[in-house]
Write a protein that holds these residues in place. Sequence first.
Motif, PDB file in Angstrom:
ATOM      1  N   ALA A 156      47.399  42.609  47.308  1.00 46.87           N
ATOM      2  CA  ALA A 156      46.915  42.817  45.937  1.00 46.87           C
ATOM      3  C   ALA A 156      45.614  41.840  45.587  1.00 46.87           C
ATOM      4  O   ALA A 156      44.633  42.036  45.010  1.00 46.87           O
ATOM      5  CB  ALA A 156      47.795  42.963  44.892  1.00 46.87           C
ATOM      6  N   GLN A 157      46.115  40.392  46.094  1.00 50.47           N
ATOM      7  CA  GLN A 157      45.050  39.519  45.721  1.00 50.47           C
ATOM      8  C   GLN A 157      43.981  39.670  46.789  1.00 50.47           C
ATOM      9  O   GLN A 157      42.870  39.529  46.015  1.00 50.47           O
ATOM     10  CB  GLN A 157      45.677  37.978  46.118  1.00 50.47           C
ATOM     11  N   GLN A 158      44.113  40.099  47.816  1.00 51.90           N
ATOM     12  CA  GLN A 158      43.009  40.422  48.711  1.00 51.90           C
ATOM     13  C   GLN A 158      41.976  41.347  48.038  1.00 51.90           C
ATOM     14  O   GLN A 158      40.757  41.267  47.971  1.00 51.90           O
ATOM     15  CB  GLN A 158      43.329  40.771  50.027  1.00 51.90           C
ATOM     16  N   ALA A 159      42.420  42.308  47.490  1.00 54.79           N
ATOM     17  CA  ALA A 159      41.772  43.433  46.901  1.00 54.79           C
ATOM     18  C   ALA A 159      41.080  42.929  45.552  1.00 54.79           C
ATOM     19  O   ALA A 159      39.772  43.374  45.251  1.00 54.79           O
ATOM     20  CB  ALA A 159      42.600  44.796  46.521  1.00 54.79           C
ATOM     21  N   ARG A 160      41.740  41.992  44.984  1.00 60.06           N
ATOM     22  CA  ARG A 160      41.315  41.829  43.659  1.00 60.06           C
ATOM     23  C   ARG A 160      39.798  40.736  44.059  1.00 60.06           C
ATOM     24  O   ARG A 160      38.887  40.570  43.241  1.00 60.06           O
ATOM     25  CB  ARG A 160      42.263  40.714  43.120  1.00 60.06           C
ATOM     26  N   ALA A 218      38.059  40.915  46.450  1.00 60.43           N
ATOM     27  CA  ALA A 218      36.955  41.990  47.194  1.00 60.43           C
ATOM     28  C   ALA A 218      36.302  42.439  45.900  1.00 60.43           C
ATOM     29  O   ALA A 218      35.078  42.597  45.917  1.00 60.43           O
ATOM     30  CB  ALA A 218      37.597  42.801  48.135  1.00 60.43           C
ATOM     31  N   ALA A 219      37.219  42.760  44.868  1.00 64.31           N
ATOM     32  CA  ALA A 219      36.466  43.539  43.827  1.00 64.31           C
ATOM     33  C   ALA A 219      35.773  42.712  42.970  1.00 64.31           C
ATOM     34  O   ALA A 219      34.371  43.006  42.663  1.00 64.31           O
ATOM     35  CB  ALA A 219      37.732  44.269  42.966  1.00 64.31           C
ATOM     36  N   ALA A 220      36.273  41.512  42.821  1.00 57.94           N
ATOM     37  CA  ALA A 220      35.365  40.386  42.153  1.00 57.94           C
ATOM     38  C   ALA A 220      34.080  40.360  42.597  1.00 57.94           C
ATOM     39  O   ALA A 220      33.079  40.290  41.782  1.00 57.94           O
ATOM     40  CB  ALA A 220      36.391  39.226  41.854  1.00 57.94           C
ATOM     41  N   ARG A 221      33.892  39.989  44.049  1.00 57.28           N
ATOM     42  CA  ARG A 221      32.880  40.076  44.449  1.00 57.28           C
ATOM     43  C   ARG A 221      31.835  41.418  44.297  1.00 57.28           C
ATOM     44  O   ARG A 221      30.691  40.984  44.117  1.00 57.28           O
ATOM     45  CB  ARG A 221      32.950  39.692  46.258  1.00 57.28           C
ATOM     46  N   ARG A 222      32.497  42.382  44.489  1.00 53.46           N
ATOM     47  CA  ARG A 222      31.773  43.851  44.319  1.00 53.46           C
ATOM     48  C   ARG A 222      30.994  43.805  43.085  1.00 53.46           C
ATOM     49  O   ARG A 222      29.967  44.405  42.963  1.00 53.46           O
ATOM     50  CB  ARG A 222      32.801  44.771  44.766  1.00 53.46           C
ATOM     51  N   TRP A 223      31.722  43.565  42.089  1.00 49.24           N
ATOM     52  CA  TRP A 223      31.350  43.875  40.828  1.00 49.24           C
ATOM     53  C   TRP A 223      30.394  42.420  40.015  1.00 49.24           C
ATOM     54  O   TRP A 223      30.238  42.446  38.787  1.00 49.24           O
ATOM     55  CB  TRP A 223      32.769  44.043  39.763  1.00 49.24           C
ATOM     56  N   ARG A 274      31.764  35.584  38.573  1.00 53.33           N
ATOM     57  CA  ARG A 274      31.565  34.457  39.155  1.00 53.33           C
ATOM     58  C   ARG A 274      32.917  33.976  39.629  1.00 53.33           C
ATOM     59  O   ARG A 274      32.910  33.101  40.637  1.00 53.33           O
ATOM     60  CB  ARG A 274      31.318  33.643  38.018  1.00 53.33           C
ATOM     61  N   GLY A 275      34.080  34.388  39.357  1.00 57.20           N
ATOM     62  CA  GLY A 275      35.291  33.953  39.837  1.00 57.20           C
ATOM     63  C   GLY A 275      36.263  35.186  39.894  1.00 57.20           C
ATOM     64  O   GLY A 275      36.110  36.156  39.379  1.00 57.20           O
ATOM     65  N   VAL A 276      37.402  35.081  40.663  1.00 59.80           N
ATOM     66  CA  VAL A 276      38.469  36.000  40.663  1.00 59.80           C
ATOM     67  C   VAL A 276      39.169  36.030  39.484  1.00 59.80           C
ATOM     68  O   VAL A 276      39.766  34.977  39.153  1.00 59.80           O
ATOM     69  CB  VAL A 276      39.290  35.978  42.034  1.00 59.80           C
ATOM     70  N   PRO A 277      39.575  37.148  38.709  1.00 64.79           N
ATOM     71  CA  PRO A 277      40.259  37.180  37.604  1.00 64.79           C
ATOM     72  C   PRO A 277      41.623  36.512  37.913  1.00 64.79           C
ATOM     73  O   PRO A 277      42.051  36.833  38.820  1.00 64.79           O
ATOM     74  CB  PRO A 277      40.374  38.471  36.837  1.00 64.79           C
ATOM     75  N   LEU A 278      42.102  35.796  36.891  1.00 62.35           N
ATOM     76  CA  LEU A 278      43.546  35.174  37.161  1.00 62.35           C
ATOM     77  C   LEU A 278      44.614  36.374  36.950  1.00 62.35           C
ATOM     78  O   LEU A 278      44.251  37.128  36.188  1.00 62.35           O
ATOM     79  CB  LEU A 278      43.760  34.019  36.149  1.00 62.35           C
ATOM     80  N   THR A 279      45.875  36.111  37.672  1.00 60.73           N
ATOM     81  CA  THR A 279      46.888  37.198  37.795  1.00 60.73           C
ATOM     82  C   THR A 279      47.654  36.561  36.386  1.00 60.73           C
ATOM     83  O   THR A 279      48.117  35.521  36.495  1.00 60.73           O
ATOM     84  CB  THR A 279      47.664  37.061  38.817  1.00 60.73           C
ATOM     85  N   GLU A 296      39.531  48.529  39.571  1.00 61.52           N
ATOM     86  CA  GLU A 296      39.465  47.785  40.975  1.00 61.52           C
ATOM     87  C   GLU A 296      39.927  46.631  40.900  1.00 61.52           C
ATOM     88  O   GLU A 296      40.394  45.778  41.579  1.00 61.52           O
ATOM     89  CB  GLU A 296      38.055  48.020  41.640  1.00 61.52           C
ATOM     90  N   LEU A 297      39.466  46.105  39.363  1.00 67.68           N
ATOM     91  CA  LEU A 297      39.809  44.418  39.234  1.00 67.68           C
ATOM     92  C   LEU A 297      41.187  44.271  38.814  1.00 67.68           C
ATOM     93  O   LEU A 297      41.962  42.999  38.729  1.00 67.68           O
ATOM     94  CB  LEU A 297      38.721  43.890  38.151  1.00 67.68           C
ATOM     95  N   LYS A 298      41.860  45.415  38.531  1.00 67.50           N
ATOM     96  CA  LYS A 298      43.410  45.469  37.954  1.00 67.50           C
ATOM     97  C   LYS A 298      43.288  44.563  36.686  1.00 67.50           C
ATOM     98  O   LYS A 298      44.102  43.805  36.552  1.00 67.50           O
ATOM     99  CB  LYS A 298      44.241  44.845  38.921  1.00 67.50           C
ATOM    100  N   VAL A 299      42.521  44.712  35.772  1.00 69.38           N
ATOM    101  CA  VAL A 299      42.368  44.150  34.611  1.00 69.38           C
ATOM    102  C   VAL A 299      42.941  44.949  33.386  1.00 69.38           C
ATOM    103  O   VAL A 299      42.442  46.303  33.027  1.00 69.38           O
ATOM    104  CB  VAL A 299      40.830  43.594  34.083  1.00 69.38           C
TER     105      VAL A 299
END
Length: 332
Positions: free
Chosen positions: A92-96, A98-103, A106-111, A172-175
């Motif tokens: 799940a973290q890897q997908a996040r 990758a999604a953060a980069r794709r969209w 600037r950073g990966v949203p925190l869980t 995709e970002l699971k937000v």
Amino acid sequence: MGPVVQNDDNRGCSQRSCRGGRTGVRRDRGRTGIRGALLVLALSALASGCAGGGGGGGAVRPAPGQQPRKAAPPQAPAARALHAYAGRLRAAQQARVAAARRWGLRGVPLTPPAPPAHKPEITTRKGFEVDDHEELGLPPVFTTVPTDDRVVFLTVDDGAEKDPAFLRMMNELKVPYTAFLSNYLIKDDYGYFKKMRDLGVTLNNHTLHHPYLPALSYARQKREICGMQEVMRERFGERPALFRPPYGNYDQDTLRAAKSCGVRYAPLWDEEVFADHWEYREADQDLHPGDIVLTHFRGRGDWKGTMPGMVRRFLDKVTAKGYAVARLEDYL
Ligand SMILES: [Zn+2]
């Protein structure tokens, strides 16, 4: 509910290497229950290297010419389940990432942390009460949820813009976010919001026609609010528990009408995010734990930007300030 985990990937981890890693990487807040404890254990397992993708980080690998050590006894079912959970977290973290980069974030949203086992007591914000608010058991009106968790809640109002990219991005970002819908804006495309619901978003009541409610009689307010409850039930299968008065304006009739058709909470907001700026309610012009953030379903016709552009602005600030986005319903 936390982010939906799609991947059950658990490969590349020897049983041996998954055992015994007890690096405490996260403190239990003592209130997250079994799921929280599982998370702690799973993260410990991650830290031990068991989810390291086949390398067996810190594992017993024989030197050249040496006999491999005796295999450890098979894992107990609980350990296997834990290990599988750690694998899912990692995927799940890897997908996040990758999604953060794709969209273009600037950073990966925190869980966010696990939903609180004991829900905070929601009361009406001081100064926001109507006459006999508590005595009549009217839905509380609030702008922030009392919590020490470093989380904020995103709420999206009205429903004019129906951008498929917004649904894709958030999924995709699971937000998580919560929608407050007004019927006159959504009735040309209920399907868009059905898709949203199917992705796990809770749809809530924002009246039939978005009027300034205090100008209306009790009966007309009731038609606006309870009429929308019926539309929501017919179209989306449920009468919402949350209602937000248009413009944040209400009086005692509003809350009495809302209560009469099953509304339990009337959340307002502490900040509003636009495509090109933020607006704050508090003098410190900052985010606080438990703040409810408002934005709208709007596109280029309404403001200088797109839904994904607005989400980017929202997430970049929230993440930079060390906040995660949590699901409002999990705290109510
Ligand atoms: Zn509105």
